[in-house]
Design a protein around this motif. Sequence first.
Motif, PDB file in Angstrom:
ATOM      1  N   HIS A 316      40.832  44.527  35.298  1.00  0.00           N
ATOM      2  CA  HIS A 316      40.206  43.353  34.702  1.00  0.00           C
ATOM      3  C   HIS A 316      39.164  42.770  35.648  1.00  0.00           C
ATOM      4  O   HIS A 316      39.190  41.616  36.005  1.00  0.00           O
ATOM      5  CB  HIS A 316      41.261  42.304  34.344  1.00  0.00           C
ATOM      6  CG  HIS A 316      40.869  41.485  33.146  1.00  0.00           C
ATOM      7  ND1 HIS A 316      40.158  41.998  32.110  1.00  0.00           N
ATOM      8  CD2 HIS A 316      41.091  40.187  32.843  1.00  0.00           C
ATOM      9  CE1 HIS A 316      39.954  41.068  31.204  1.00  0.00           C
ATOM     10  NE2 HIS A 316      40.506  39.943  31.627  1.00  0.00           N
ATOM     11  N   GLY A 317      38.242  43.574  35.998  1.00  0.00           N
ATOM     12  CA  GLY A 317      37.179  43.162  36.891  1.00  0.00           C
ATOM     13  C   GLY A 317      37.065  44.137  38.025  1.00  0.00           C
ATOM     14  O   GLY A 317      36.232  43.980  38.864  1.00  0.00           O
TER      15      GLY A 317
ATOM     16  N   ARG B  20      39.711  36.713  45.179  1.00  0.00           N
ATOM     17  CA  ARG B  20      39.755  37.084  43.770  1.00  0.00           C
ATOM     18  C   ARG B  20      40.204  38.548  43.623  1.00  0.00           C
ATOM     19  O   ARG B  20      41.320  38.822  43.193  1.00  0.00           O
ATOM     20  CB  ARG B  20      38.351  36.890  43.133  1.00  0.00           C
ATOM     21  CG  ARG B  20      38.340  36.792  41.621  1.00  0.00           C
ATOM     22  CD  ARG B  20      38.642  38.067  40.849  1.00  0.00           C
ATOM     23  NE  ARG B  20      37.716  39.162  41.141  1.00  0.00           N
ATOM     24  CZ  ARG B  20      37.830  40.384  40.662  1.00  0.00           C
ATOM     25  NH1 ARG B  20      38.854  40.692  39.862  1.00  0.00           N
ATOM     26  NH2 ARG B  20      36.998  41.341  40.996  1.00  0.00           N
ATOM     27  N   ASP B  21      39.345  39.459  44.011  1.00  0.00           N
ATOM     28  CA  ASP B  21      39.603  40.881  43.797  1.00  0.00           C
ATOM     29  C   ASP B  21      40.888  41.306  44.499  1.00  0.00           C
ATOM     30  O   ASP B  21      41.703  42.067  43.947  1.00  0.00           O
ATOM     31  CB  ASP B  21      38.395  41.657  44.323  1.00  0.00           C
ATOM     32  CG  ASP B  21      38.425  43.129  44.028  1.00  0.00           C
ATOM     33  OD1 ASP B  21      39.522  43.704  43.976  1.00  0.00           O
ATOM     34  OD2 ASP B  21      37.345  43.728  43.875  1.00  0.00           O
ATOM     35  N   GLN B  24      44.138  39.243  43.111  1.00  0.00           N
ATOM     36  CA  GLN B  24      44.416  39.589  41.710  1.00  0.00           C
ATOM     37  C   GLN B  24      45.242  40.869  41.604  1.00  0.00           C
ATOM     38  O   GLN B  24      45.959  41.061  40.624  1.00  0.00           O
ATOM     39  CB  GLN B  24      43.084  39.748  40.969  1.00  0.00           C
ATOM     40  CG  GLN B  24      43.251  40.027  39.491  1.00  0.00           C
ATOM     41  CD  GLN B  24      41.923  39.947  38.768  1.00  0.00           C
ATOM     42  OE1 GLN B  24      41.122  39.050  39.028  1.00  0.00           O
ATOM     43  NE2 GLN B  24      41.683  40.874  37.871  1.00  0.00           N
ATOM     44  N   GLU B  51      33.722  35.295  46.532  1.00  0.00           N
ATOM     45  CA  GLU B  51      34.120  35.468  45.144  1.00  0.00           C
ATOM     46  C   GLU B  51      35.481  34.788  45.085  1.00  0.00           C
ATOM     47  O   GLU B  51      36.491  35.345  45.516  1.00  0.00           O
ATOM     48  CB  GLU B  51      34.202  36.951  44.802  1.00  0.00           C
ATOM     49  CG  GLU B  51      34.490  37.219  43.337  1.00  0.00           C
ATOM     50  CD  GLU B  51      34.512  38.709  43.043  1.00  0.00           C
ATOM     51  OE1 GLU B  51      33.421  39.308  42.944  1.00  0.00           O
ATOM     52  OE2 GLU B  51      35.613  39.283  42.951  1.00  0.00           O
ATOM     53  N   THR B  53      37.434  33.282  42.539  1.00  0.00           N
ATOM     54  CA  THR B  53      38.472  33.388  41.519  1.00  0.00           C
ATOM     55  C   THR B  53      37.872  34.000  40.259  1.00  0.00           C
ATOM     56  O   THR B  53      36.694  34.375  40.232  1.00  0.00           O
ATOM     57  CB  THR B  53      39.068  31.988  41.248  1.00  0.00           C
ATOM     58  OG1 THR B  53      40.199  32.105  40.369  1.00  0.00           O
ATOM     59  CG2 THR B  53      38.039  31.042  40.659  1.00  0.00           C
ATOM     60  N   SER B  54      38.697  34.103  39.234  1.00  0.00           N
ATOM     61  CA  SER B  54      38.238  34.499  37.898  1.00  0.00           C
ATOM     62  C   SER B  54      38.628  33.405  36.921  1.00  0.00           C
ATOM     63  O   SER B  54      39.748  32.888  36.998  1.00  0.00           O
ATOM     64  CB  SER B  54      38.958  35.765  37.411  1.00  0.00           C
ATOM     65  OG  SER B  54      38.619  36.870  38.146  1.00  0.00           O
ATOM     66  N   VAL B  56      39.683  33.504  33.678  1.00  0.00           N
ATOM     67  CA  VAL B  56      40.147  34.429  32.644  1.00  0.00           C
ATOM     68  C   VAL B  56      41.409  33.864  32.027  1.00  0.00           C
ATOM     69  O   VAL B  56      41.945  32.861  32.475  1.00  0.00           O
ATOM     70  CB  VAL B  56      40.441  35.822  33.254  1.00  0.00           C
ATOM     71  CG1 VAL B  56      39.145  36.496  33.677  1.00  0.00           C
ATOM     72  CG2 VAL B  56      41.383  35.700  34.451  1.00  0.00           C
ATOM     73  N   ALA B  67      42.512  28.843  38.972  1.00  0.00           N
ATOM     74  CA  ALA B  67      41.074  28.951  39.282  1.00  0.00           C
ATOM     75  C   ALA B  67      40.441  27.585  39.506  1.00  0.00           C
ATOM     76  O   ALA B  67      39.721  27.381  40.504  1.00  0.00           O
ATOM     77  CB  ALA B  67      40.364  29.714  38.154  1.00  0.00           C
ATOM     78  N   ALA B  84      32.508  33.118  40.708  1.00  0.00           N
ATOM     79  CA  ALA B  84      33.734  33.443  39.978  1.00  0.00           C
ATOM     80  C   ALA B  84      33.393  34.410  38.857  1.00  0.00           C
ATOM     81  O   ALA B  84      32.301  34.356  38.279  1.00  0.00           O
ATOM     82  CB  ALA B  84      34.365  32.175  39.394  1.00  0.00           C
ATOM     83  N   LEU B  85      34.318  35.300  38.580  1.00  0.00           N
ATOM     84  CA  LEU B  85      34.141  36.199  37.446  1.00  0.00           C
ATOM     85  C   LEU B  85      34.431  35.453  36.155  1.00  0.00           C
ATOM     86  O   LEU B  85      35.400  34.680  36.081  1.00  0.00           O
ATOM     87  CB  LEU B  85      35.104  37.386  37.547  1.00  0.00           C
ATOM     88  CG  LEU B  85      34.551  38.637  38.234  1.00  0.00           C
ATOM     89  CD1 LEU B  85      34.348  38.370  39.714  1.00  0.00           C
ATOM     90  CD2 LEU B  85      35.459  39.832  38.012  1.00  0.00           C
TER      91      LEU B  85
END
Lengths: 317, 317
Positions: A316-317, B20-21, B24, B51, B53-54, B56, B67, B84-85
Amino acid sequence: MVSAMAGLPGHAVITEVGPRDGLQSEPVFVPTAQKIALIEALIAAGLRRFEVTSFVSPRAVPQMRDAAQVMAALRGRDGLHLTALVPNERGAEVAIAAGVDALVLFASASESHNLKNVNRSRAASLQGFADIARLARGTGVRLQGAIATAFGCPFEGDVDVQAVVDQAAACRDLGMDHITLGDTTGMATPALVVQRVEALRKVLGDAELALHFHNTRGVGLACVWAGLSMGVTHYESSIGGLGGCPFVPRATGNIATEDLVYLLHESGIGTGTDLDALIGAAQLAQRIVGHELPGQVMKAGPRLRTAGMDSVRTAHG
Amino acid sequence: MVSAMAGLPGHAVITEVGPRDGLQSEPVFVPTAQKIALIEALIAAGLRRFEVTSFVSPRAVPQMRDAAQVMAALRGRDGLHLTALVPNERGAEVAIAAGVDALVLFASASESHNLKNVNRSRAASLQGFADIARLARGTGVRLQGAIATAFGCPFEGDVDVQAVVDQAAACRDLGMDHITLGDTTGMATPALVVQRVEALRKVLGDAELALHFHNTRGVGLACVWAGLSMGVTHYESSIGGLGGCPFVPRATGNIATEDLVYLLHESGIGTGTDLDALIGAAQLAQRIVGHELPGQVMKAGPRLRTAGMDSVRTAHG
């Protein structure tokens, strides 16, 4: 894979050092039959050049006490090039009798590492090289020079490039036609590779240059890439990344042969080896030593081994 | 360290994607306060671009359900650049309200990965980008494009460079001034980096290019070196190498920020960060997630942290 890039060599040569450099770092003696089985698997995968063993005191390095037996199982086969480390004339005599193709004479580019490693000064090591060179003359056995701590010393820090150049010149003057720069404790960086290869070109003459990197700080294959971009075509590596770093218990040592081959093949550079067979040999090496090895392609698989879409979770990313 | 090499940039920019990445990919939710403490440690180490957070669905990605709180702790500070994504307009609205500097809009260069990752076609993703771009207009929030599977797809194998170029051109046409190529499953190689960067140069215009590599097959930093030699100055990485590979349980994912910084600093390339402080942050990250991270410099230490001669065993060769 893309085709060979401009400026890169089309073919590279690998010397497998796992049987010596790798297994010497293991705390236990690996039985001779298992060593030979591993080398056989590597030959089946296409490797032809091996640093097979060391002819050293069995008291100092018990892991290599079967040097003559391992050589006896391999000598005389077509197409193989077998080398062994020798620390002195006695070792050289036994190695020559055992049928090696070349003797590897090693000394460090830094004084304190040489003292720690072989208990003598660099000058005394080079004098020893001369004695061995006299002994080898006329036997048909070649001489190779290995320069340890060529990119940095764990005791002294930076190593002057001139010390490396001078040692290479001394090796060449003793008739060595192959010089290896050893990244003994993982201090090589791509920038240092470029600097040292440039400087060495001026003194090597016809002697071949090989590079031996450790992946201790994650840049082992980046150093290979730097070497390739300088036109260096000979690299040393160990299957699965056998052989830790003697200075940092949890750190990685030698670059893994199968990771090196992955990089080379994916760069359009031929090696004559089969990556899947090397991964199999790395798994065999892992079983032999009984612990996980640091090689990464043996875990992730080749690049184009695609997955089924249901076999994985999404990122998801 | 040697001084900056001819042909390499003097300075590089890093976007830290661990929060984030990295997080997650962890199976458990990392408490908000720990996320913020980690980011604070990274800021103290000199990093400025995150980066974060997301935005989502908390059902789809519960790890990122805080987030807005994480953004609230960071927004408005001088000198930080926070992204952020966002997968859709709803996420974009919340992210803009939360104070991000840029929205990261992501789609894969391969159809099957995009379907698997976001359950829609690539064409539908690009249409969604246009909707978000309209929504962001006039808010002062920038748009960044992230191209996943830009070096290969775990389902389809090789990805045509033209698919990457076309997607980058579409992003540029939507007003994005920053495009990241993502090596989603560790299929990038130095040769592919050179090929893709060369091809992208023709369509990027003034948009900045960033590269995001995984070290799944050991060549992550070799890919960075290839990117540097092509003049690319912006890289994404995660502290300690946080974030595994979703496709291979034991394989490495993102390159580690401190390993990247090690390579850059040792190449004479400034980053504005402090390596020792980054190693400390990597150790904090390791404590937070409760398992060993793949970063290598955090284990081996900086290059010139020399050892006492009595502290180590010898390698004898």
